[in-house]
Write an enzyme that holds these catalytic residues in place. Structure first.
Site, PDB file in Angstrom:
ATOM      1  N   ALA A 164     -11.518  47.544 -16.541  1.00 18.75           N
ATOM      2  CA  ALA A 164     -10.241  46.841 -16.391  1.00 18.75           C
ATOM      3  C   ALA A 164     -10.189  45.694 -17.392  1.00 18.75           C
ATOM      4  O   ALA A 164     -11.231  45.217 -17.855  1.00 18.75           O
ATOM      5  CB  ALA A 164     -10.135  46.294 -14.973  1.00 18.75           C
ATOM      6  N   GLU A 212     -19.048  44.883 -12.392  1.00 18.73           N
ATOM      7  CA  GLU A 212     -18.105  44.024 -11.655  1.00 18.73           C
ATOM      8  C   GLU A 212     -18.782  42.867 -10.945  1.00 18.73           C
ATOM      9  O   GLU A 212     -18.271  41.759 -10.898  1.00 18.73           O
ATOM     10  CB  GLU A 212     -17.328  44.859 -10.621  1.00 18.73           C
ATOM     11  CG  GLU A 212     -16.230  45.729 -11.202  1.00 18.73           C
ATOM     12  CD  GLU A 212     -16.735  47.094 -11.632  1.00 18.73           C
ATOM     13  OE1 GLU A 212     -17.949  47.250 -11.877  1.00 18.73           O
ATOM     14  OE2 GLU A 212     -15.905  48.017 -11.730  1.00 18.73           O
ATOM     15  N   GLU A 239     -15.280  54.317 -13.066  1.00 13.96           N
ATOM     16  CA  GLU A 239     -14.541  54.787 -11.881  1.00 13.96           C
ATOM     17  C   GLU A 239     -13.603  55.932 -12.269  1.00 13.96           C
ATOM     18  O   GLU A 239     -13.483  56.929 -11.563  1.00 13.96           O
ATOM     19  CB  GLU A 239     -13.752  53.629 -11.259  1.00 13.96           C
ATOM     20  CG  GLU A 239     -14.695  52.582 -10.671  1.00 13.96           C
ATOM     21  CD  GLU A 239     -13.969  51.426 -10.021  1.00 13.96           C
ATOM     22  OE1 GLU A 239     -13.298  50.679 -10.740  1.00 13.96           O
ATOM     23  OE2 GLU A 239     -14.070  51.275  -8.788  1.00 13.96           O
ATOM     24  N   GLY A 296     -14.082  49.931 -14.291  1.00 14.95           N
ATOM     25  CA  GLY A 296     -12.976  50.866 -14.084  1.00 14.95           C
ATOM     26  C   GLY A 296     -13.115  52.111 -14.949  1.00 14.95           C
ATOM     27  O   GLY A 296     -12.634  53.187 -14.581  1.00 14.95           O
TER      28      GLY A 296
HETATM   29  C1  LIG Z   1      -9.457  47.213  -9.648  1.00 15.32           C
HETATM   30  C2  LIG Z   1     -10.641  46.749 -10.398  1.00 15.32           C
HETATM   31  C3  LIG Z   1     -11.198  47.794 -11.249  1.00 15.32           C
HETATM   32  C4  LIG Z   1     -12.127  47.653 -12.141  1.00 15.32           C
HETATM   33  C5  LIG Z   1     -12.874  46.437 -12.341  1.00 15.32           C
HETATM   34  C6  LIG Z   1     -13.391  46.345 -13.759  1.00 15.32           C
HETATM   35  O1  LIG Z   1     -13.400  47.261 -14.521  1.00 15.32           O
HETATM   36  S1  LIG Z   1     -13.942  44.810 -14.185  1.00 15.32           S
HETATM   37  C7  LIG Z   1     -14.427  45.021 -15.888  1.00 15.32           C
HETATM   38  C8  LIG Z   1     -15.706  45.732 -15.989  1.00 15.32           C
HETATM   39  N1  LIG Z   1     -16.122  45.813 -17.351  1.00 15.32           N
HETATM   40  C9  LIG Z   1     -16.968  44.952 -17.888  1.00 15.32           C
HETATM   41  O2  LIG Z   1     -17.450  44.055 -17.263  1.00 15.32           O
HETATM   42  C10 LIG Z   1     -17.270  45.177 -19.327  1.00 15.32           C
HETATM   43  C11 LIG Z   1     -17.250  43.875 -20.063  1.00 15.32           C
HETATM   44  N2  LIG Z   1     -17.461  44.066 -21.479  1.00 15.32           N
HETATM   45  C12 LIG Z   1     -18.672  44.235 -22.006  1.00 15.32           C
HETATM   46  O3  LIG Z   1     -19.670  44.302 -21.350  1.00 15.32           O
HETATM   47  C13 LIG Z   1     -18.750  44.313 -23.486  1.00 15.32           C
HETATM   48  O4  LIG Z   1     -17.640  43.648 -24.014  1.00 15.32           O
HETATM   49  C14 LIG Z   1     -18.792  45.766 -24.017  1.00 15.32           C
HETATM   50  C15 LIG Z   1     -17.653  46.590 -23.491  1.00 15.32           C
HETATM   51  C16 LIG Z   1     -20.125  46.422 -23.678  1.00 15.32           C
HETATM   52  C17 LIG Z   1     -18.653  45.715 -25.572  1.00 15.32           C
HETATM   53  O5  LIG Z   1     -19.657  44.851 -26.090  1.00 15.32           O
HETATM   54  P1  LIG Z   1     -19.597  44.391 -27.623  1.00 15.32           P
HETATM   55  O6  LIG Z   1     -20.798  43.534 -27.837  1.00 15.32           O
HETATM   56  O7  LIG Z   1     -19.395  45.546 -28.490  1.00 15.32           O
HETATM   57  O8  LIG Z   1     -18.283  43.515 -27.779  1.00 15.32           O
HETATM   58  P2  LIG Z   1     -17.873  42.156 -27.095  1.00 15.32           P
HETATM   59  O9  LIG Z   1     -18.568  41.947 -25.833  1.00 15.32           O
HETATM   60  O10 LIG Z   1     -17.962  41.077 -28.113  1.00 15.32           O
HETATM   61  O11 LIG Z   1     -16.342  42.442 -26.752  1.00 15.32           O
HETATM   62  C18 LIG Z   1     -15.375  42.652 -27.788  1.00 15.32           C
HETATM   63  C19 LIG Z   1     -14.095  41.983 -27.352  1.00 15.32           C
HETATM   64  O12 LIG Z   1     -13.574  42.674 -26.226  1.00 15.32           O
HETATM   65  C20 LIG Z   1     -13.349  41.768 -25.142  1.00 15.32           C
HETATM   66  N3  LIG Z   1     -13.620  42.507 -23.890  1.00 15.32           N
HETATM   67  C21 LIG Z   1     -14.640  43.315 -23.659  1.00 15.32           C
HETATM   68  N4  LIG Z   1     -14.541  43.843 -22.440  1.00 15.32           N
HETATM   69  C22 LIG Z   1     -13.409  43.353 -21.909  1.00 15.32           C
HETATM   70  C23 LIG Z   1     -12.760  43.545 -20.658  1.00 15.32           C
HETATM   71  N5  LIG Z   1     -13.242  44.372 -19.726  1.00 15.32           N
HETATM   72  N6  LIG Z   1     -11.616  42.876 -20.447  1.00 15.32           N
HETATM   73  C24 LIG Z   1     -11.090  42.052 -21.386  1.00 15.32           C
HETATM   74  N7  LIG Z   1     -11.665  41.844 -22.597  1.00 15.32           N
HETATM   75  C25 LIG Z   1     -12.807  42.490 -22.840  1.00 15.32           C
HETATM   76  C26 LIG Z   1     -14.345  40.649 -25.388  1.00 15.32           C
HETATM   77  O13 LIG Z   1     -13.947  39.476 -24.743  1.00 15.32           O
HETATM   78  C27 LIG Z   1     -14.305  40.537 -26.890  1.00 15.32           C
HETATM   79  O14 LIG Z   1     -13.149  39.809 -27.222  1.00 15.32           O
HETATM   80  P3  LIG Z   1     -13.132  38.823 -28.458  1.00 15.32           P
HETATM   81  O15 LIG Z   1     -11.777  38.206 -28.426  1.00 15.32           O
HETATM   82  O16 LIG Z   1     -13.408  39.674 -29.660  1.00 15.32           O
HETATM   83  O17 LIG Z   1     -14.225  37.838 -28.217  1.00 15.32           O
END
Ligand SMILES: CC/C=C\CC(=O)SCCNC(=O)CCNC(=O)[C@H](O)C(C)(C)COP(=O)(O)OP(=O)(O)OC[C@H]1O[C@@H](n2cnc3c(N)ncnc32)[C@H](O)[C@@H]1OP(=O)(O)O
Length: 729
Positions: free
Chosen positions: A70, A132, A112, A109
């Site tokens: 998400a 999460e 999921e 998500g």
């Molecule tokens: C009803 C509820 C249902 C579902 C709940 C959920 O899904 S909660 C979200 C669960 N997901 C996560 O926690 C994943 C979080 N992200 C990460 O772990 C890493 O970003 C990832 C995907 C492994 C990629 O890593 P990488 O090192 O390649 O990049 P970086 O972390 O620098 O991320 C790049 C930019 O993307 C933004 N971002 C990443 N994930 C999310 C997200 N889930 N939501 C919003 N934004 C996200 C991150 O902030 C970076 O942004 P930037 O502006 O470039 O700093």
């Protein structure tokens, strides 16, 4: 603007092999399931389902990333658009087989959604997981209900309550994915989808299954609860995750979903979820560093690092050598005497061996470490990390030598926790290449690296140090040069207040208990015993607060312009250095013992000390302990922001979460202050300062006062007040 976004964010539709619909989740950079993507997916999936020529559907992600889950930013706003729960339900109920082609990652998500598909095919390098809980939430699009129905209850519970991400091969072993390939996962999924057209799907719909349970499920869940309570240090999300998984055991799928939603709503509005999500973005923001000169991560390039050297093979130097080798950088490790060199070599090689066994290293590590007494070898390296004792004249002597021995463009780093980078740089011919790298012990484990620039440090040196932090998988935070930098400058006040509290009537057990209840893994006195009291004692000596170099003019309990507690010095002078000597603030079963017990000697000594110095003992309650330990530390954070030593409150918070084990669910000291309320922090500091006028660090900083006077704006807007505060116009 919305149109551009809409164009980039979509569930793209195409046909492959004639009868396969391929839906590509497209929302750069990590294909999060934002409102726009969910809307587009809803339409696209319906189209695929309705098209009679389509016999099977494959879902994949653009740019080799299935889905990052998400969009975390949306949790702060009002929910709109189709719900993920409903979309996943559509997928699962589809009469056509749906296959997830997982490349890169399927997180939260994203996983999921994949669990809603009838089959999952993953690339061998892909990662899956439910992070999460690390955001203060739980998998609330059916994940907490589907995963326990798919794999063992033990594994499902572990993955959901810890947020651990696993590799595709491990996911295959657990039964989360059906196939793993080192070729193209999408191609394989398309072929697979074609093969299963017309086969029954009922058994593939996880919502129709029941959760397979171990024989005595009730006691299994009770034990899990006790263990989570013990390890979660006050975090509520792991407990809610357990409750959701429990529902998957005792309820129908629909009832379980209801419970999942109920728990999710409770978590979403909690301060902990806000803190953890703040921390997620704060961590990423530290990569976007800037210096007051205007140099930033965007306009500065790092130097390539082919080889490095580490000088000094004590505890820190050993850890740094291992960290560099783990990052793939060959190291020349240098000592001044043969005995120290041999001792260092033995320990480093055994540390590397351990890392190799943990699969953190390849066999080549043996060739990556060279050991020498010969400083002339430093000519070959691109970067040197000096890690000798915290002693200015020794460090200056070494940097003078480095200046003549190293190549003219070698980056010269000092691993110091307190000393002036500029004074060290002043003895070199290349002060612009001198940068501080404050590692935290054990250096090959701890994630934080404070990167310190002096007034003459070049942006290139900073960029190279930050690049190195990333290569070592550490969180680098760029900070300015001052005594103790950010972390230790603030920590000093935390420790100082703890000693004052002992003088006034508290005991170490009490102080530690309050700090541990707050969420620190160990109270300050246990930490002090573990690291050795002499570390701080040496720093005090170096600063002229005690010992032979003590600056004249103070008194026994007043030095450097304020109240001073000599308790730690007295313990050190008596040889009570903590765990290593078997006695410190606590008593241990033997020198090197690990289990702290009541130290009768200390308690008697404290009584005598108070009597000798006429200190009126008072009852020190829990609130006072917490406020006296934390608020002065936070106050110093405001000074640090005012002085632009840290570029943002986020930087300070990340330093505390990663370097000082500040409980992540409290965000960090500055976020915590914003949660408690800045007026309360200000009032309490004023209150304590009035009682203890001889402790100048209790006097509220002008930035804190200014923020309160301006209505305590949200933390994300403090930058504007700091700029205004510093403006010379
Ligand atoms: C009803 C509820 C249902 C579902 C709940 C959920 O899904 S909660 C979200 C669960 N997901 C996560 O926690 C994943 C979080 N992200 C990460 O772990 C890493 O970003 C990832 C995907 C492994 C990629 O890593 P990488 O090192 O390649 O990049 P970086 O972390 O620098 O991320 C790049 C930019 O993307 C933004 N971002 C990443 N994930 C999310 C997200 N889930 N939501 C919003 N934004 C996200 C991150 O902030 C970076 O942004 P930037 O502006 O470039 O700093």
């Amino acid at each position: 603007m919305t149109q551009t976004l809409a164009a980039a964010t979509m569930a793209a539709y195409r046909r492959a092999a004639g009868c396969i619909a391929v839906i590509t989740l497209t929302n750069p950079p990590v294909n999060t399931l934002s409102y726009l993507l969910r809307e587009s997916f809803y339409e696209t999936f319906r189209r695929a389902n309705a098209d009679a020529e389509v016999k099977a559907i494959v879902i994949c992600g653009a740019d080799g990333k299935f889905c990052g889950g998400a969009d975390i930013k949306e949790f702060a706003g009002k929910f709109s658009g189709p719900s993920l729960v409903a979309l996943i339900d559509d997928v699962e109920q589809s009469k056509k087989p749906v296959v997830a082609a997982i490349e890169g990652m399927a997180l939260g998500g994203g996983l999921e959604l994949a669990l809603g598909c009838h089959y999952r095919i993953a690339h061998t390098k892909a990662q899956v997981g439910f992070p999460e809980v690390t955001l203060g939430l739980l998998p609330a699009a059916g994940g907490s209900q589907r995963l326990p129905r798919l794999i063992t209850l033990t594994s499902a519970l572990e993955l959901i309550t810890t947020g651990r991400r696993i590799s595709a091969p491990e996911a295959l072993k657990l039964g989360i994915v059906d196939k793993v390939t080192d070729k193209n996962a999408l191609d394989m999924a398309i072929d697979f989808a074609r093969d299963i057209i017309g086969k029954p799907l009922e058994s593939r719909r996880l919502s129709l299954r029941t959760t397979p349970c171990p024989p005595d499920v009730e006691s299994f869940l009770d034990e899990a609860l006790a263990s989570i309570r013990k390890h979660s240090r006050g975090a509520i999300a792991p407990l809610a995750c357990l409750q959701a998984v429990r529902a998957s055991v005792y309820s129908t799928f629909d009832e379980g979903l209801k419970k999942e939603q109920e728990l999710f709503k409770m978590l979403l509005t909690s301060g902990q979820a806000r803190a953890l999500q703040y921390s997620f973005f704060a961590q990423r923001a530290t990569k976007k560093w800037s210096m007051p000169s205007g140099a930033t991560w965007k306009n500065t390039s790092a130097r390539p690092l082919r080889k490095a050297a580490v000088i000094g093979l004590g505890t820190m130097g050993r850890g740094i050598t291992v960290a560099l080798i783990k990052a793939g950088i060959p190291v020349i490790a240098v000592e001044m005497g043969l005995k120290q060199l041999e001792a260092g070599k033995t320990v480093i090689m055994s540390m590397l061996e351990k890392e190799f066994k943990k699969k953190q290293l390849t066999k080549a590590y043996r060739e990556m470490a060279a050991f020498t007494l010969d400083l002339a070898k430093l000519q070959e390296v691109d970067l040197v990390v000096e890690a000798v004792f915290e002693n200015m004249s020794l460090k200056k002597q070494i940097f003078q030598q480095l200046s003549s021995l190293c190549s003219a463009d070698a980056i010269l780093c000092t691993n110091t926790s307190t000393l002036d980078i500029d004074e060290i740089a002043s003895v070199t011919t290349t002060p612009h290449l001198v940068v501080g790298m404050h590692f935290f012990a054990p250096a090959h484990v701890m994630k934080l690296l404070e990167v310190i620039y002096g007034p003459r440090t070049s942006p290139t040196a900073v960029a190279t140090a930050m690049q190195l932090a990333q290569q070592m998988e550490k969180v680098g935070v760029v900070v300015g040069n001052c005594n103790g930098f950010v972390g230790n400058r603030m920590f000093k006040l935390y420790a100082e207040q703890a000693y004052f509290l002992l003088e006034e009537g508290a005991i170490p057990e009490q102080v530690d208990q309050v700090l541990e209840d707050f969420g620190f893994p160990m109270g300050i006195f246990k930490v002090s015993d573990l690291s050795g009291l002499d570390i701080e004692w040496k720093i005090r000596q170096e600063q002229g607060l005690t010992g032979p170099k003590q600056i004249p003019g103070g008194s026994f309990r007043h030095r450097a312009g304020g109240r001073y507690s000599p308790l730690l010095d007295i313990l050190c002078e008596r040889g009570y250095l903590g765990q290593k000597t078997g006695q410190g603030w606590y008593l241990y079963e033997k020198p090197g013992g690990r289990v702290p017990t009541f130290n009768l000697w200390l308690h008697k000594f404290l009584e005598e000390y108070r009597e000798l110095h006429g200190i009126q003992k008072h009852y020190v309650g829990q609130d006072e302990i917490l406020e006296r330990c934390l608020y002065p530390l936070i106050n110093m954070g405001f000074h640090i922001l005012e002085e632009r030593i840290a570029a943002s409150p986020e930087d300070i918070d990340i330093i505390y979460v990663f370097g000082y084990s500040w409980p992540r669910h409290w965000g960090g000291p500055m976020f915590y202050a914003s949660m408690v309320g800045l007026p309360r922090v200000l009032d309490k500091l004023n209150y304590y300062h009035e009682i203890h006028p001889d402790i100048p660090t209790l006097e509220p900083s002008s930035l804190l006062k200014k923020l309160v006077a301006n209505g305590s704006p949200p933390i994300g807007t403090w930058g504007a007040f700091i700029k205004e505060h510093n403006s010379k116009l």
